[in-house]
Design a protein around this motif. Structure first.
Motif, PDB file in Angstrom:
ATOM      1  N   TRP A   1      25.403  42.386  51.406  1.00 19.52           N
ATOM      2  CA  TRP A   1      26.051  41.245  50.760  1.00 19.52           C
ATOM      3  C   TRP A   1      27.544  41.155  51.043  1.00 19.52           C
ATOM      4  N   VAL A   2      28.194  42.308  51.205  1.00 19.07           N
ATOM      5  CA  VAL A   2      29.646  42.338  51.355  1.00 19.07           C
ATOM      6  C   VAL A   2      30.031  42.385  52.827  1.00 19.07           C
ATOM      7  N   LYS A   3      31.020  41.584  53.201  1.00 16.42           N
ATOM      8  CA  LYS A   3      31.538  41.578  54.565  1.00 16.42           C
ATOM      9  C   LYS A   3      32.886  42.294  54.603  1.00 16.42           C
ATOM     10  N   GLY A   4      33.167  42.967  55.703  1.00 19.57           N
ATOM     11  CA  GLY A   4      34.451  43.637  55.829  1.00 19.57           C
ATOM     12  C   GLY A   4      34.477  44.519  57.054  1.00 19.57           C
ATOM     13  N   THR A   5      35.668  44.918  57.465  1.00 18.79           N
ATOM     14  CA  THR A   5      35.813  45.699  58.691  1.00 18.79           C
ATOM     15  C   THR A   5      35.173  47.078  58.559  1.00 18.79           C
ATOM     16  N   LEU A   6      35.115  47.618  57.341  1.00 21.65           N
ATOM     17  CA  LEU A   6      34.527  48.944  57.137  1.00 21.65           C
ATOM     18  C   LEU A   6      33.018  48.893  56.985  1.00 21.65           C
ATOM     19  N   ILE A   7      32.471  47.696  56.815  1.00 16.59           N
ATOM     20  CA  ILE A   7      31.085  47.556  56.373  1.00 16.59           C
ATOM     21  C   ILE A   7      30.197  47.013  57.486  1.00 16.59           C
ATOM     22  N   SER A   8      29.096  47.697  57.702  1.00 18.93           N
ATOM     23  CA  SER A   8      28.125  47.266  58.709  1.00 18.93           C
ATOM     24  C   SER A   8      26.980  46.528  58.029  1.00 18.93           C
ATOM     25  N   SER A   9      26.446  45.533  58.711  1.00 19.66           N
ATOM     26  CA  SER A   9      25.270  44.815  58.206  1.00 19.66           C
ATOM     27  C   SER A   9      23.985  45.417  58.760  1.00 19.66           C
ATOM     28  N   SER A  10      24.131  46.433  59.628  1.00 18.22           N
ATOM     29  CA  SER A  10      22.970  47.076  60.237  1.00 18.22           C
ATOM     30  C   SER A  10      22.680  48.397  59.528  1.00 18.22           C
ATOM     31  N   LEU A  11      21.606  48.431  58.763  1.00 12.53           N
ATOM     32  CA  LEU A  11      21.230  49.653  58.052  1.00 12.53           C
ATOM     33  C   LEU A  11      20.880  50.761  59.038  1.00 12.53           C
ATOM     34  N   GLU A  12      20.181  50.414  60.103  1.00  8.00           N
ATOM     35  CA  GLU A  12      19.784  51.421  61.092  1.00  8.00           C
ATOM     36  C   GLU A  12      21.005  52.057  61.739  1.00  8.00           C
ATOM     37  N   GLU A  13      21.991  51.241  62.028  1.00  7.72           N
ATOM     38  CA  GLU A  13      23.217  51.755  62.650  1.00  7.72           C
ATOM     39  C   GLU A  13      23.917  52.762  61.742  1.00  7.72           C
ATOM     40  N   VAL A  14      23.946  52.482  60.459  1.00 10.33           N
ATOM     41  CA  VAL A  14      24.621  53.356  59.498  1.00 10.33           C
ATOM     42  C   VAL A  14      23.845  54.652  59.289  1.00 10.33           C
ATOM     43  N   LEU A  15      22.509  54.564  59.299  1.00 16.01           N
ATOM     44  CA  LEU A  15      21.676  55.739  59.038  1.00 16.01           C
ATOM     45  C   LEU A  15      21.519  56.660  60.240  1.00 16.01           C
ATOM     46  N   THR A  16      21.673  56.108  61.437  1.00 14.90           N
ATOM     47  CA  THR A  16      21.428  56.898  62.646  1.00 14.90           C
ATOM     48  C   THR A  16      22.301  58.149  62.710  1.00 14.90           C
ATOM     49  N   GLY A  17      21.649  59.296  62.775  1.00 18.01           N
ATOM     50  CA  GLY A  17      22.355  60.567  62.907  1.00 18.01           C
ATOM     51  C   GLY A  17      23.043  61.059  61.657  1.00 18.01           C
TER      52      GLY A  17
ATOM     53  N   ASP B   1      23.765  62.914  58.154  1.00 22.24           N
ATOM     54  CA  ASP B   1      23.286  64.112  57.465  1.00 22.24           C
ATOM     55  C   ASP B   1      22.818  63.769  56.056  1.00 22.24           C
ATOM     56  N   ALA B   2      23.452  62.768  55.464  1.00 19.84           N
ATOM     57  CA  ALA B   2      23.124  62.414  54.091  1.00 19.84           C
ATOM     58  C   ALA B   2      23.223  60.903  53.897  1.00 19.84           C
ATOM     59  N   VAL B   3      22.330  60.368  53.073  1.00 19.57           N
ATOM     60  CA  VAL B   3      22.399  58.965  52.668  1.00 19.57           C
ATOM     61  C   VAL B   3      22.700  58.946  51.173  1.00 19.57           C
ATOM     62  N   VAL B   4      23.702  58.176  50.793  1.00 22.41           N
ATOM     63  CA  VAL B   4      24.172  58.136  49.412  1.00 22.41           C
ATOM     64  C   VAL B   4      24.072  56.710  48.900  1.00 22.41           C
ATOM     65  N   ILE B   5      23.273  56.499  47.858  1.00 24.59           N
ATOM     66  CA  ILE B   5      23.027  55.146  47.330  1.00 24.59           C
ATOM     67  C   ILE B   5      23.948  54.887  46.147  1.00 24.59           C
ATOM     68  N   PHE B   6      24.824  53.907  46.306  1.00 26.47           N
ATOM     69  CA  PHE B   6      25.776  53.561  45.253  1.00 26.47           C
ATOM     70  C   PHE B   6      25.432  52.272  44.527  1.00 26.47           C
ATOM     71  N   THR B   7      24.705  51.364  45.171  1.00 24.40           N
ATOM     72  CA  THR B   7      24.426  50.058  44.591  1.00 24.40           C
ATOM     73  C   THR B   7      22.923  49.793  44.628  1.00 24.40           C
ATOM     74  N   GLY B   8      22.414  49.219  43.552  1.00 20.50           N
ATOM     75  CA  GLY B   8      20.975  48.966  43.474  1.00 20.50           C
ATOM     76  C   GLY B   8      20.547  47.650  44.067  1.00 20.50           C
ATOM     77  N   HIS B   9      21.070  47.293  45.255  1.00 17.39           N
ATOM     78  CA  HIS B   9      20.650  46.058  45.909  1.00 17.39           C
ATOM     79  C   HIS B   9      19.140  46.055  46.108  1.00 17.39           C
ATOM     80  N   ARG B  10      18.545  44.884  46.048  1.00 17.54           N
ATOM     81  CA  ARG B  10      17.088  44.785  46.222  1.00 17.54           C
ATOM     82  C   ARG B  10      16.637  45.320  47.579  1.00 17.54           C
ATOM     83  N   GLU B  11      17.524  45.217  48.562  1.00 22.87           N
ATOM     84  CA  GLU B  11      17.177  45.714  49.889  1.00 22.87           C
ATOM     85  C   GLU B  11      16.942  47.229  49.884  1.00 22.87           C
ATOM     86  N   TYR B  12      17.542  47.924  48.950  1.00 21.50           N
ATOM     87  CA  TYR B  12      17.396  49.374  48.895  1.00 21.50           C
ATOM     88  C   TYR B  12      16.186  49.803  48.056  1.00 21.50           C
ATOM     89  N   LEU B  13      15.637  48.883  47.291  1.00 22.50           N
ATOM     90  CA  LEU B  13      14.463  49.207  46.477  1.00 22.50           C
ATOM     91  C   LEU B  13      13.235  49.477  47.339  1.00 22.50           C
TER      92      LEU B  13
END
Length: 479
Positions: A393-409, A411-423
Motif C-alpha cells: 500500500w505504501v510507496k517510497g524509495t525504501l519500499i519495494s512492491s515486490s514481495l519475492e524480491e524482498v524475501l529472496t535470500g 535470513d528472517a521475515v518480520v511481520i509488522f502490519t496485518g495487511h490482507r496480503e500477508y494473511l
C-alpha cells in the motif's frame, strides 16, 4: 433581549458556505460530506500550496483523491460534488470572507514528547490565516486534537488579534474534535457521536447546527470547549492504555511460556451484569498521528491550564505516560525477538538479511505516520543488518512492491502490519524464496499459524506466543 452575537447570526441565516482548512484524512471527507448536504451552496477546501502538499489542490479539483488506501464511498462522493460544482479546493484563504463557517483540521505533533511542548506552528499559522479574513457572525471550529485550554487560550487570542473582533460577541468559536479512523472516514463522520464545545452557548449552538447536517446515526453531545478538548485527548489516551495493557500481558505470557490468546479468550469469557473484562490485541507497536501524541496533550493540559495543583504521587509517571512507554517499547521487543531467533541458529544480527513486511501503521492503508516499522528498521541498521521493506500500500524509495524480491535470500521475515496480503502468505513458497535451512519468522500481528512454519523448519517467534517461542527446532532440508 437577544444577544449581540445571536442577532448577527440570525441576520446571516443558516450555514450555507463552508471553508475547511487542511486537506488530509480529516478535512477531505468532512468537506465532501458538507458539500453533499442539499442546503449547503458551496464548500471550499483550503490548502497551502506548499512543496509537500500543494499537489492536493489540482488533484481534488480534478476529482482525484490524494488519499491512498481503501476509503469506501469517498472517491465517488468527490466526483459527485465536483460535478455539482459545490466543492473547490484553493490556496486563496481570502475566500474565508464569504464563509458562514470555517473548520480547521491541521496536525498538532510534539517535537519532543518528553518536554510536553506541542508543535502548534502549523495550526497557529492556519488560525492566523483565518483571523485575517474574519467577518462578523462567522463560526470558527477547531477540529485538530489540541492541548486542553487551547481554544479559549491561544486560538481565541490569535483570532481576536488578527481580526480586531471579539469571540463570543462578534464571531462564534468552538472545538469539535475529529473522531475518524483511516479506512472508514465517511462512516465515522456520519455515525460517531460528535463532541461539540463552544466558548459560550451561542457558539455551541451554531457548531451543533453545522455538524448536525452530516450526522446520520450519530448525535451531537454538547459541553464546554475545554471539556471537549479533554474528551478527545482522553479517549485516545484510554485506548492507548488498553493497548498497553494487552502488550504488557503479552510480554508476561511470553516470559511464563503461555499463549496470550488463550488467556485473552479466558478472561473475555467472564460476562455478566457490571462485568467488563474485554482485552484488546497486542502488537508490534502503536503508530499513527493520534495515539502516539494525545497522551502528551492531556498531560500538557493539566500543567498548562489546570485550575488547581494536581494531587498525585510525587515522582511517579502517570499511568497514561507509562502506557505510552510500553507501546513505544514494542518495536524494540520485535528487535529482541529477531535477535533471539537468530541466536537459535548461531547467527548475529550484524550481516543478517531481514525482510520487513509492512510499513503502514494500520492494515490495508497507506498511512505510515509514526510507523513502528520505521523504529525497528533504524534499530536493525544501527547494528549492521541489511533490511528490505515490502508494503503493498505504501510507496517510497525504501519500499519495494515486490514481495519475492524482498524475501529472496532473507535470513528472517518480520511481520509488522496485518495487511490482507500477508494473511495468505504461503509458508512453503516463502521458504523456497528465502533459500535457508532454518529461516526465521517473527510475527508481530499474530497472523500466521506457528505450527505450519515450525513444521517446515522455521524458527518462529511471535508476540504473546510464549507457548511457541522456544519450540524444538525441526530440521527440514530444502527441496
Amino acid at each position: 433581549m437577544i444577544d449581540h452575537l445571536q442577532k448577527i447570526i440570525q441576520q446571516r441565516g443558516p450555514i450555507q458556505t463552508i471553508g475547511v482548512i487542511g486537506m488530509g484524512y480529516v478535512g477531505i471527507p468532512a468537506a465532501l460530506l458538507f458539500a453533499h448536504v442539499p442546503s449547503v451552496k458551496m464548500v471550499y477546501g483550503l490548502q497551502r500550496n506548499s512543496l509537500s502538499s500543494g499537489y492536493k489542490i489540482s488533484m481534488l479539483n480534478a476529482g482525484e483523491l490524494p488519499l491512498k488506501g481503501e476509503e469506501p464511498n469517498l472517491p465517488g462522493l468527490l466526483k459527485e460534488v465536483i460535478a455539482l460544482k459545490k466543492f473547490r479546493c484553493t490556496d486563496d484563504f481570502s475566500i474565508i470572507r464569504s464563509c458562514d463557517a470555517v473548520t480547521i483540521a491541521i496536525q498538532t505533533p510534539f517535537l519532543n514528547p518528553l518536554d510536553l511542548i506541542p508543535d502548534f506552528s502549523a495550526l497557529e499559522e492556519g488560525i492566523r490565516q483565518v483571523g485575517r479574513y474574519l467577518t462578523k457572525g462567522i463560526l470558527i471550529v477547531l477540529e485538530s486534537t489540541i492541548t486542553p485550554g487551547t481554544t479559549i487560550g491561544i486560538a481565541r487570542k490569535i483570532l481576536e488579534e488578527k481580526s480586531g473582533l471579539v469571540a463570543g460577541k462578534d464571531f462564534a468559536l468552538a472545538h469539535a474534535p475529529e473522531r475518524v479512523m483511516v479506512g472508514r472516514l465517511i462512516q465515522n463522520i456520519q455515525e460517531h457521536d460528535r463532541i461539540v464545545g463552544g466558548i459560550d452557548e451561542i457558539s455551541t449552538s451554531r457548531a451543533c447546527e453545522l455538524y448536525s447536517m452530516v450526522l446520520t446515526k450519530g448525535k451531537v453531545i454538547q459541553m464546554t470547549a475545554t471539556a471537549a478538548e479533554v474528551t478527545k485527548t482522553a479517549e485516545n489516551t484510554l485506548r492507548d492504555l488498553q493497548i498497553a495493557a494487552a502488550n504488557q500481558l503479552a510480554l508476561y505470557c511470553e516470559a511464563m511460556g503461555v499463549n496470550f490468546y488463550d488467556v485473552r479468550a479466558g478472561v473475555d469469557s467472564l460476562k455478566g451484569d457490571g462485568i467488563t473484562r474485554a482485552i484488546l490485541w497486542p502488537g508490534a507497536g502503536v503508530g499513527g498521528h493520534c495515539l502516539t501524541k494525545d497522551t502528551y496533550h492531556l498531560e500538557r493540559g493539566v500543567q498548562a491550564s489546570g485550575i488547581e495543583p494536581l494531587d498525585f504521587p510525587s515522582g511517579t509517571d502517570s499511568l497514561f505516560v507509562t502506557a505510552r512507554k510500553i507501546n513505544d517499547f514494542m518495536p524494540d521487543h520485535m528487535f529482541h525477538l529477531l535477535k533471539d531467533g537468530l541466536k537459535r541458529i548461531h547467527k548475529e544480527i550484524r550481516g543478517s538479511r531481514v525482510a520487513l513486511l509492512g510499513w503502514a501503521f494500520l492494515a490495508n492503508t497507506d498511512d505510515a505516520r509514526n510507523s513502528p516499522s520505521e523504529l525497528f528498521y533504524k534499530r536493525c541498521l544501527e547494528v549492521g543488518a541489511e533490511v528490505r521493506v515490502h508494503d503493498p500500500w505504501v510507496k517510497g524509495t525504501l519500499i519495494s512492491s515486490s514481495l519475492e524480491e524482498v524475501l529472496t535470500g532473507a535470513d528472517a521475515v518480520v511481520i509488522f502490519t496485518g495487511h490482507r496480503e500477508y494473511l495468505s502468505l504461503n509458508s512453503q513458497e516463502i521458504r523456497k524464496v528465502m533459500k535457508k535451512e532454518c529461516p526465521i519468522i517473527i510475527d508481530g500481528r499474530n497472523i500466521v499459524d506457528p505450527d505450519q512454519y515450525i513444521n517446515l523448519g522455521f524458527i518462529y517467534k511471535g508476540i504473546g506466543r510464549g507457548d511457541k517461542n522456544n519450540h524444538q527446532v525441526i530440521t527440514c532440508p530444502l527441496q
